[in-house]
Design an enzyme around this catalytic site. Structure first.
Site, PDB file in Angstrom:
ATOM      1  N   GLY A  72       0.820  -1.203   0.000  1.00 31.11           N
ATOM      2  CA  GLY A  72       0.000   0.000   0.000  1.00 31.11           C
ATOM      3  C   GLY A  72       0.851   1.249   0.000  1.00 31.11           C
ATOM      4  N   THR A  73       1.953   1.205   0.706  1.00 37.73           N
ATOM      5  CA  THR A  73       2.880   2.349   0.723  1.00 37.73           C
ATOM      6  C   THR A  73       3.397   2.642  -0.678  1.00 37.73           C
ATOM      7  OG1 THR A  73       3.579   2.109   3.024  1.00 37.73           O
ATOM      8  CG2 THR A  73       5.172   3.079   1.501  1.00 37.73           C
ATOM      9  N   ASN A 152      -7.000   4.384   9.014  1.00 35.18           N
ATOM     10  CA  ASN A 152      -6.601   3.070   9.501  1.00 35.18           C
ATOM     11  C   ASN A 152      -6.506   3.003  11.018  1.00 35.18           C
ATOM     12  OD1 ASN A 152      -4.431   4.927   8.863  1.00 35.18           O
ATOM     13  ND2 ASN A 152      -3.026   3.332   9.558  1.00 35.18           N
ATOM     14  N   SER A 200      -4.654  -2.873  -1.037  1.00 35.07           N
ATOM     15  CA  SER A 200      -3.609  -3.781  -0.571  1.00 35.07           C
ATOM     16  C   SER A 200      -4.168  -5.156  -0.276  1.00 35.07           C
ATOM     17  CB  SER A 200      -2.937  -3.202   0.686  1.00 35.07           C
ATOM     18  OG  SER A 200      -2.016  -4.132   1.218  1.00 35.07           O
ATOM     19  N   THR A 238      10.204  -7.550 -12.430  1.00 36.88           N
ATOM     20  CA  THR A 238       9.459  -8.801 -12.545  1.00 36.88           C
ATOM     21  C   THR A 238       8.398  -8.891 -11.454  1.00 36.88           C
ATOM     22  OG1 THR A 238      11.392  -9.900 -13.467  1.00 36.88           O
ATOM     23  CG2 THR A 238       9.672 -11.315 -12.561  1.00 36.88           C
ATOM     24  N   CYS A 326       2.842   1.088  11.180  1.00 39.55           N
ATOM     25  CA  CYS A 326       3.951   1.690  10.440  1.00 39.55           C
ATOM     26  C   CYS A 326       4.706   2.745  11.244  1.00 39.55           C
ATOM     27  CB  CYS A 326       3.453   2.302   9.130  1.00 39.55           C
ATOM     28  SG  CYS A 326       2.860   1.059   7.963  1.00 39.55           S
TER      29      CYS A 326
END
Length: 388
Positions: A72-73, A152, A200, A238, A326
């Site tokens: 998500g970051t 959040n 996410s 990738t 976080c």
């Protein structure tokens, strides 16, 4: 860990068995690179595109509007830096809110070093952004607006549709951080009117290491990681195929189970809020009382520190959090709570219980039984508290 109670789903969710089963072959037999032209590569490519379609269906988007990222970051960074660089000819002013995740607030500080200016909208006591305030802050050089869909920490759900309409009426690109909402509540990017939206996997019982950024078709955006042509040349590298396959399956399950999960979580949430409010004095429920995420319970307990509550809860086998994982190592008061006008001392005594679909009523009842003695014990040790 079977006898433990996990109330920290805002930081991570357990991976669904169906998700894990679908991922397994891509660690062993289906190991091709999706950019390769041979059969091994095409097998991986087909799985990647199926996952893209599943994530798109979850939020009402088209598959070609979904760009996979690692978190998500990264999605939020991609949105800010990619959109800002593409839009700078229009102006170099961004509007956001004071309660955004640090993956929005810190990039804004970096953009400021590059000559950009930004305005952070204040919020009310419930954490809501005022739609009229947004319109007041728009300038001729405002190129981008970003406001999170739901917070959040305190769970407040913003009126994103109204905010996006204001942006659209001024021909300004609108991004929303939907990490806390996608897969939890209904999201339709077209109904919301957003131009970009972050989601996410790990919030919806999928694996960590997979996320996505929705970018509406026709919206200008610069590449975020430069190299190969993966993700239509906008995010080189990738792809993490096993995690993305799991993300796709998690999105499919989240959409199918959404009504059932919302009903279950809302019931548990309301029981926990009622139980804490009735059994403990001098507490404050943070966030909007109704316009909040179904699994979010966030309280401030007066006279004591949240970390002490968390440690004693952990000794009882209950895992909760003090706020965003976080910034849990930062040892600072929550910027979200301070922005809502909560005093620093009250903010220090905050605990977030984020419930998940596997939690039970029995676990809620145990928490309501265990928590009051913990609060009483800590307050008896506090020089600030005088027993009533």
């Amino acid at each position: 860990m079977a006898d433990k109670i996990f109330f920290d789903h805002a930081s991570a969710t357990p991976v669904n068995k169906e998700v894990l089963d679908e991922m397994q072959p891509f660690f062993s037999t289906h190991y091709g690179n999706p950019s390769s032209l041979h059969d091994f590569g095409q097998q991986a490519k087909d799985a990647l595109e199926e996952a893209r379609s599943r994530v798109a269906r979850l939020i009402g988007a088209s598959p070609e509007e979904i760009y996979f990222t690692s978190s998500g970051t990264e999605s939020n960074n991609f949105a800010l830096f990619g959109l800002a660089r593409a839009l700078q000819s229009k102006g170099q002013h961004i509007i956001s809110s004071s309660i955004e995740h640090i993956s929005i607030l810190n990039p804004l500080k970096e953009l400021k070093k590059m000559g950009w200016q930004y305005t952070l909208l204040p919020v009310d006591e419930y954490g809501l952004v005022d739609v009229k305030q947004l319109e007041k802050e728009i300038r001729e050089d405002t190129a981008l607006i970003t406001v999170m869909h739901a917070n959040n920490e305190v769970g407040t759900i913003q009126n994103i549709k109204d905010l996006a309409q204001i942006a659209s009426s001024h021909d300004i690109v609108f991004h929303s951080d939907g990490v806390a909402t996608a897969g939890i509540i209904e999201v339709d990017v077209n109904q919301l009117g957003v131009d970009a939206y972050s989601v996410s996997s790990q919030q919806m019982y999928g694996p960590k290491g997979a996320a996505a950024l929705y970018i509406r078709k026709g919206t200008r955006v610069k590449p975020f990681i430069i190299g190969g042509t993966q993700e239509s040349g906008r995010r080189a590298g990738t792809e993490n195929v096993p995690a993305i396959v799991g993300f796709g399956k998690a999105a499919e399950l989240a959409k199918a189970e959404m009504d059932k999960n919302k009903k279950h979580l809302t019931s548990l949430r309301d029981q926990l809020i009622e139980g804490i409010t009735k059994s403990i004095k001098n507490v404050k429920l943070n966030g909007h009382p109704e316009q909040r995420l179904p699994g979010n319970v966030h309280f401030s307990f007066e006279y004591i520190e949240g970390e002490s509550i968390l440690l004693l809860l952990n000794m009882e086998g209950i895992a909760a959090a003090s706020g965003s994982s976080c910034v849990s190592q930062a040892l600072k008061n929550s910027q979200v709570l301070l922005s809502m006008g909560i005093s620093p001392t009250m903010a220090q005594g905050s605990v977030l219980f984020s419930l998940g679909k596997f939690n039970t009523e029995k676990e809620v009842l145990k928490t309501v039984e265990v928590l009051p003695p913990i609060i009483k014990k800590l307050r008896q040790m506090s020089p600030l508290y005088k027993e009533e």
